[in-house]
Motif scaffolding. Structure first.
Motif, PDB file in Angstrom:
ATOM      1  N   MET B  37       8.014  -1.469  -4.406  1.00  0.00           N
ATOM      2  CA  MET B  37       8.680  -1.680  -3.117  1.00  0.00           C
ATOM      3  C   MET B  37       9.901  -2.590  -3.239  1.00  0.00           C
ATOM      4  O   MET B  37      10.809  -2.524  -2.434  1.00  0.00           O
ATOM      5  N   LEU B  38       9.875  -3.488  -4.235  1.00  0.00           N
ATOM      6  CA  LEU B  38      10.994  -4.422  -4.400  1.00  0.00           C
ATOM      7  C   LEU B  38      12.109  -3.801  -5.231  1.00  0.00           C
ATOM      8  O   LEU B  38      13.268  -4.156  -5.102  1.00  0.00           O
ATOM      9  N   VAL B  39      11.733  -2.872  -6.083  1.00  0.00           N
ATOM     10  CA  VAL B  39      12.708  -2.280  -6.989  1.00  0.00           C
ATOM     11  C   VAL B  39      13.486  -1.157  -6.297  1.00  0.00           C
ATOM     12  O   VAL B  39      14.677  -0.987  -6.502  1.00  0.00           O
ATOM     13  N   HIS B  40      12.768  -0.419  -5.467  1.00  0.00           N
ATOM     14  CA  HIS B  40      13.414   0.714  -4.797  1.00  0.00           C
ATOM     15  C   HIS B  40      13.518   0.450  -3.302  1.00  0.00           C
ATOM     16  O   HIS B  40      12.734  -0.302  -2.731  1.00  0.00           O
ATOM     17  N   ASN B  41      14.473   1.106  -2.712  1.00  0.00           N
ATOM     18  CA  ASN B  41      14.661   0.973  -1.286  1.00  0.00           C
ATOM     19  C   ASN B  41      13.738   1.970  -0.576  1.00  0.00           C
ATOM     20  O   ASN B  41      14.113   3.102  -0.321  1.00  0.00           O
ATOM     21  N   VAL B  42      12.538   1.526  -0.261  1.00  0.00           N
ATOM     22  CA  VAL B  42      11.532   2.429   0.296  1.00  0.00           C
ATOM     23  C   VAL B  42      11.511   2.290   1.820  1.00  0.00           C
ATOM     24  O   VAL B  42      11.357   1.184   2.328  1.00  0.00           O
ATOM     25  N   PRO B  43      11.680   3.393   2.544  1.00  0.00           N
ATOM     26  CA  PRO B  43      11.617   3.333   4.010  1.00  0.00           C
ATOM     27  C   PRO B  43      10.297   2.708   4.481  1.00  0.00           C
ATOM     28  O   PRO B  43       9.262   2.909   3.846  1.00  0.00           O
ATOM     29  N   GLU B  44      10.356   2.004   5.589  1.00  0.00           N
ATOM     30  CA  GLU B  44       9.202   1.225   6.028  1.00  0.00           C
ATOM     31  C   GLU B  44       7.951   2.070   6.278  1.00  0.00           C
ATOM     32  O   GLU B  44       6.848   1.678   5.907  1.00  0.00           O
ATOM     33  N   THR B  45       8.132   3.219   6.876  1.00  0.00           N
ATOM     34  CA  THR B  45       6.959   4.061   7.158  1.00  0.00           C
ATOM     35  C   THR B  45       6.260   4.456   5.858  1.00  0.00           C
ATOM     36  O   THR B  45       5.029   4.473   5.789  1.00  0.00           O
ATOM     37  N   ILE B  46       7.071   4.754   4.849  1.00  0.00           N
ATOM     38  CA  ILE B  46       6.489   5.139   3.554  1.00  0.00           C
ATOM     39  C   ILE B  46       5.861   3.930   2.877  1.00  0.00           C
ATOM     40  O   ILE B  46       4.782   4.024   2.281  1.00  0.00           O
ATOM     41  N   GLN B  47       6.516   2.775   3.014  1.00  0.00           N
ATOM     42  CA  GLN B  47       5.927   1.534   2.475  1.00  0.00           C
ATOM     43  C   GLN B  47       4.524   1.318   3.019  1.00  0.00           C
ATOM     44  O   GLN B  47       3.587   1.072   2.261  1.00  0.00           O
ATOM     45  N   ASN B  48       4.399   1.422   4.330  1.00  0.00           N
ATOM     46  CA  ASN B  48       3.091   1.195   4.952  1.00  0.00           C
ATOM     47  C   ASN B  48       2.064   2.188   4.451  1.00  0.00           C
ATOM     48  O   ASN B  48       0.920   1.838   4.166  1.00  0.00           O
ATOM     49  N   LYS B  49       2.498   3.427   4.362  1.00  0.00           N
ATOM     50  CA  LYS B  49       1.562   4.479   3.967  1.00  0.00           C
ATOM     51  C   LYS B  49       1.096   4.259   2.522  1.00  0.00           C
ATOM     52  O   LYS B  49      -0.083   4.386   2.206  1.00  0.00           O
ATOM     53  N   LEU B  50       2.040   3.947   1.650  1.00  0.00           N
ATOM     54  CA  LEU B  50       1.675   3.711   0.245  1.00  0.00           C
ATOM     55  C   LEU B  50       0.730   2.519   0.132  1.00  0.00           C
ATOM     56  O   LEU B  50      -0.236   2.539  -0.626  1.00  0.00           O
ATOM     57  N   GLN B  51       1.029   1.511   0.923  1.00  0.00           N
ATOM     58  CA  GLN B  51       0.205   0.310   0.899  1.00  0.00           C
ATOM     59  C   GLN B  51      -1.247   0.653   1.278  1.00  0.00           C
ATOM     60  O   GLN B  51      -2.182   0.250   0.586  1.00  0.00           O
ATOM     61  N   VAL B  52      -1.398   1.388   2.339  1.00  0.00           N
ATOM     62  CA  VAL B  52      -2.739   1.697   2.845  1.00  0.00           C
ATOM     63  C   VAL B  52      -3.437   2.756   1.984  1.00  0.00           C
ATOM     64  O   VAL B  52      -4.629   2.659   1.703  1.00  0.00           O
ATOM     65  N   SER B  53      -2.678   3.772   1.544  1.00  0.00           N
ATOM     66  CA  SER B  53      -3.311   4.909   0.878  1.00  0.00           C
ATOM     67  C   SER B  53      -3.389   4.785  -0.639  1.00  0.00           C
ATOM     68  O   SER B  53      -4.202   5.459  -1.268  1.00  0.00           O
ATOM     69  N   CYS B  54      -2.533   3.954  -1.231  1.00  0.00           N
ATOM     70  CA  CYS B  54      -2.457   3.937  -2.696  1.00  0.00           C
ATOM     71  C   CYS B  54      -2.723   2.569  -3.321  1.00  0.00           C
ATOM     72  O   CYS B  54      -3.327   2.490  -4.390  1.00  0.00           O
ATOM     73  N   TYR B  55      -2.213   1.532  -2.664  1.00  0.00           N
ATOM     74  CA  TYR B  55      -2.164   0.221  -3.321  1.00  0.00           C
ATOM     75  C   TYR B  55      -3.533  -0.388  -3.633  1.00  0.00           C
ATOM     76  O   TYR B  55      -3.640  -1.251  -4.494  1.00  0.00           O
ATOM     77  N   ASP B  56      -4.572   0.021  -2.922  1.00  0.00           N
ATOM     78  CA  ASP B  56      -5.889  -0.572  -3.200  1.00  0.00           C
ATOM     79  C   ASP B  56      -6.324  -0.348  -4.648  1.00  0.00           C
ATOM     80  O   ASP B  56      -6.944  -1.218  -5.253  1.00  0.00           O
ATOM     81  N   CYS B  57      -6.006   0.818  -5.172  1.00  0.00           N
ATOM     82  CA  CYS B  57      -6.419   1.119  -6.554  1.00  0.00           C
ATOM     83  C   CYS B  57      -5.236   1.144  -7.524  1.00  0.00           C
ATOM     84  O   CYS B  57      -5.430   1.204  -8.732  1.00  0.00           O
ATOM     85  N   HIS B  58      -4.021   1.163  -6.996  1.00  0.00           N
ATOM     86  CA  HIS B  58      -2.857   1.312  -7.880  1.00  0.00           C
ATOM     87  C   HIS B  58      -1.920   0.111  -7.814  1.00  0.00           C
ATOM     88  O   HIS B  58      -0.697   0.260  -7.924  1.00  0.00           O
ATOM     89  N   SER B  59      -2.459  -1.063  -7.587  1.00  0.00           N
ATOM     90  CA  SER B  59      -1.646  -2.276  -7.637  1.00  0.00           C
ATOM     91  C   SER B  59      -2.532  -3.441  -8.040  1.00  0.00           C
ATOM     92  O   SER B  59      -3.741  -3.277  -8.210  1.00  0.00           O
ATOM     93  N   ASN B  60      -1.915  -4.618  -8.148  1.00  0.00           N
ATOM     94  CA  ASN B  60      -2.698  -5.796  -8.541  1.00  0.00           C
ATOM     95  C   ASN B  60      -3.351  -6.475  -7.347  1.00  0.00           C
ATOM     96  O   ASN B  60      -3.837  -7.583  -7.455  1.00  0.00           O
ATOM     97  N   ASN B  61      -3.309  -5.827  -6.194  1.00  0.00           N
ATOM     98  CA  ASN B  61      -3.865  -6.471  -5.019  1.00  0.00           C
ATOM     99  C   ASN B  61      -4.656  -5.491  -4.153  1.00  0.00           C
ATOM    100  O   ASN B  61      -4.086  -4.638  -3.488  1.00  0.00           O
ATOM    101  N   THR B  62      -5.952  -5.626  -4.172  1.00  0.00           N
ATOM    102  CA  THR B  62      -6.818  -4.729  -3.413  1.00  0.00           C
ATOM    103  C   THR B  62      -7.249  -5.394  -2.101  1.00  0.00           C
ATOM    104  O   THR B  62      -7.624  -6.558  -2.088  1.00  0.00           O
ATOM    105  N   GLN B  63      -7.139  -4.647  -1.017  1.00  0.00           N
ATOM    106  CA  GLN B  63      -7.720  -5.104   0.256  1.00  0.00           C
ATOM    107  C   GLN B  63      -9.174  -4.655   0.246  1.00  0.00           C
ATOM    108  O   GLN B  63      -9.479  -3.501   0.534  1.00  0.00           O
ATOM    109  N   TYR B  64     -10.049  -5.567  -0.085  1.00  0.00           N
ATOM    110  CA  TYR B  64     -11.439  -5.176  -0.286  1.00  0.00           C
ATOM    111  C   TYR B  64     -12.165  -4.882   1.022  1.00  0.00           C
ATOM    112  O   TYR B  64     -11.975  -5.588   2.015  1.00  0.00           O
TER     113      TYR B  64
END
Lengths: 182, 150
Positions: B37-64
Motif C-alpha cells: 500500500m505504501l509502495v503503490h498508489n492503491v485506490p482507497e476502496t481497493i486498499q480496504n478490500k485487500l486489507q479485509v480479504s487478504c492481509y490476515d494471511c498475506h501480511s505481517n499483521n493479522t486481525q485475529y
C-alpha cells in the motif's frame, strides 16, 4: 500392484542410468571446449534445466498432469544445481532472480492440477526464455506462441512443429513459431 | 459406561492441556516501508478490500478472530498464515524484484479469477472478506494495470 511397482523401479533405474550417461557426455564436452571461449554456450547445468523444462512441456502437451508434476520436482533440483560462476556480476544477479522465480513455478507445478500447472508454465516459460538469452544453448530452440491462451502465451520447443502445452489435445496445433533461438 | 467416562475425561484433559501450548502470533504495530500500500498508489476502496480479504494471511499483521486463542483452532490459523505469507507477503512486497512482483501479481489475478482466493474456509467465518463480482473485477483491473506498468 507389485508388478507395477517393479516396472516403476525398472523405469527409474534406466532413467538414472541415462541421466548419468548424459552428465558424463556433458562434462566431457565441457572439458573439450574449456580452452575455447565458448563457456557461454556450454553450461551443462543450464542444459539440465532446459531438459527438465522440455520434459514438463511434453507432459503438458500430452495432458499428463502427473508427469508434469514429476518434471516440476526434477526442475526444482536442476534449478538449484544451476552453476552461474562463469557469468558476469550483472548476469549473475539476473540469473539468480530468474531462478528464484522459476523455482516457485516449478514447485507449484509439482503439486497442482493441470489447469494450475499450465498457468504457472506460462510464467515459467518466460523465465526459461530469459535464462536462455543469457546462457545460450547447444540446441536450436523455437519460441512458439499461441494467441488464444490467456491473451497470448509463449513457450519453448526443440522442434519446429507446434504442439501446444497450454491446451494439449484440446487444441494441439494452435500456435506458431515466433522466433528461432540458435 | 465406565469406559465412556474415562474417554471423556481423557479428552477433556487433552483439550485443556493443549491450551497451554503457545502459538506464534502474527502481529506488528508498524507498517514497513516495503508494504504494498505504501509502495503503490492503491485506490482507497481497493486498499480496504485487500486489507479485509487478504492481509490476515498475506501480511505481517493479522486481525485475529475471538477463537484465535483456543486450540486446536489456533494451530489451524497459525498454519494457514505461515503458508499464506510464504506465498505472498504484502508487508514485504517491495523487497521483491520486478520479475517476482509481476509473477506474484499474475498469480493474484489468477487466484481471484478462479475463485481460489480468498479461501472458502476463511470466508465461511469472515463474511466481509467475500469478494463480490464487481469487487473482484475492480481488483483484477487494478492489479493487471499495475503489472503492465512494472
Amino acid at each position: 500392484m507389485s508388478i507395477a511397482g517393479m516396472l516403476l523401479l525398472a523405469i527409474s533405474f534406466t532413467n538414472a542410468h541415462a541421466k548419468e550417461k548424459m552428465n558424463h557426455n556433458q562434462s566431457d564436452m565441457k572439458m573439450n571446449h574449456s580452452t575455447m571461449k565458448m563457456d557461454k554456450m556450454n553450461n551443462p547445468t543450464a542444459e539440465a534445466v532446459l531438459a527438465d523444462y522440455f520434459t514438463m512441456k511434453d507432459a503438458l502437451v500430452g495432458d499428463d498432469s502427473k508427469k508434469a508434476a514429476q518434471a516440476g520436482t526434477k526442475l526444482m533440483a536442476s534449478l538449484k544445481a544451476f552453476d552461474m560462476k562463469s557469468y558476469s556480476k550483472e548476469d549473475q544477479k539476473e540469473l539468480a532472480d530468474i531462478i528464484e522465480d522459476a523455482m516457485e513455478h516449478a514447485e507449484h507445478i509439482s503439486e497442482s492440477p493441470i489447469d494450475h500447472q499450465r498457468e504457472h508454465f506460462k510464467t515459467l516459460s518466460k523465465d526459461i526464455t530469459d535464462m536462455v538469452a543469457i546462457t545460450g544453448t547447444k540446441n536450436t530452440l523455437y519460441e512458439q506462441f499461441c494467441p488464444m491462451y490467456d491473451k497470448g502465451s509463449a513457450w519453448l520447443s526443440t522442434s519446429k512443429e507446434v504442439r501446444n502445452p497450454y491446451y494439449g489435445s484440446g487444441m494441439l496445433k494452435c500456435g506458431k513459431v515466433q522466433k528461432t533461438i540458435q | 459406561m465406565k469406559i465412556l467416562k474415562i474417554i471423556a475425561i481423557i479428552l477433556l484433559v487433552a483439550f485443556v492441556g493443549i491450551q497451554f501450548i503457545p502459538t506464534e502470533r502474527n502481529q506488528s504495530d508498524t507498517v514497513p516501508p516495503t508494504d504494498f500500500m505504501l509502495v503503490h498508489n492503491v485506490p482507497e476502496t481497493i486498499q480496504n478490500k485487500l486489507q479485509v480479504s487478504c492481509y490476515d494471511c498475506h501480511s505481517n499483521n493479522t486481525q485475529y478472530p475471538w477463537y484465535n486463542k483456543v486450540q486446536p483452532a489456533a494451530w489451524f490459523l497459525e498454519d494457514h498464515i505461515k503458508e499464506g505469507k510464504a506465498e505472498l507477503n504484502f508487508s514485504e512486497w517491495d523487497s521483491l524484484s520486478s520479475r517476482r512482483k509481476k509473477s506474484k501479481l499474475r498469480s493474484i489475478v489468477k487466484q481471484i479469477e478462479n475463485g481460489e482466493m480468498p479461501l472458502d474456509s476463511y470466508t465461511l467465518i469472515h463474511k466481509d472478506a467475500i469478494l463480490s463480482k464487481d469487487e473482484a473485477e475492480e481488483i483484477i483491473g487494478f492489479i493487471t494495470q499495475l503489472k503492465n506498468s512494472l
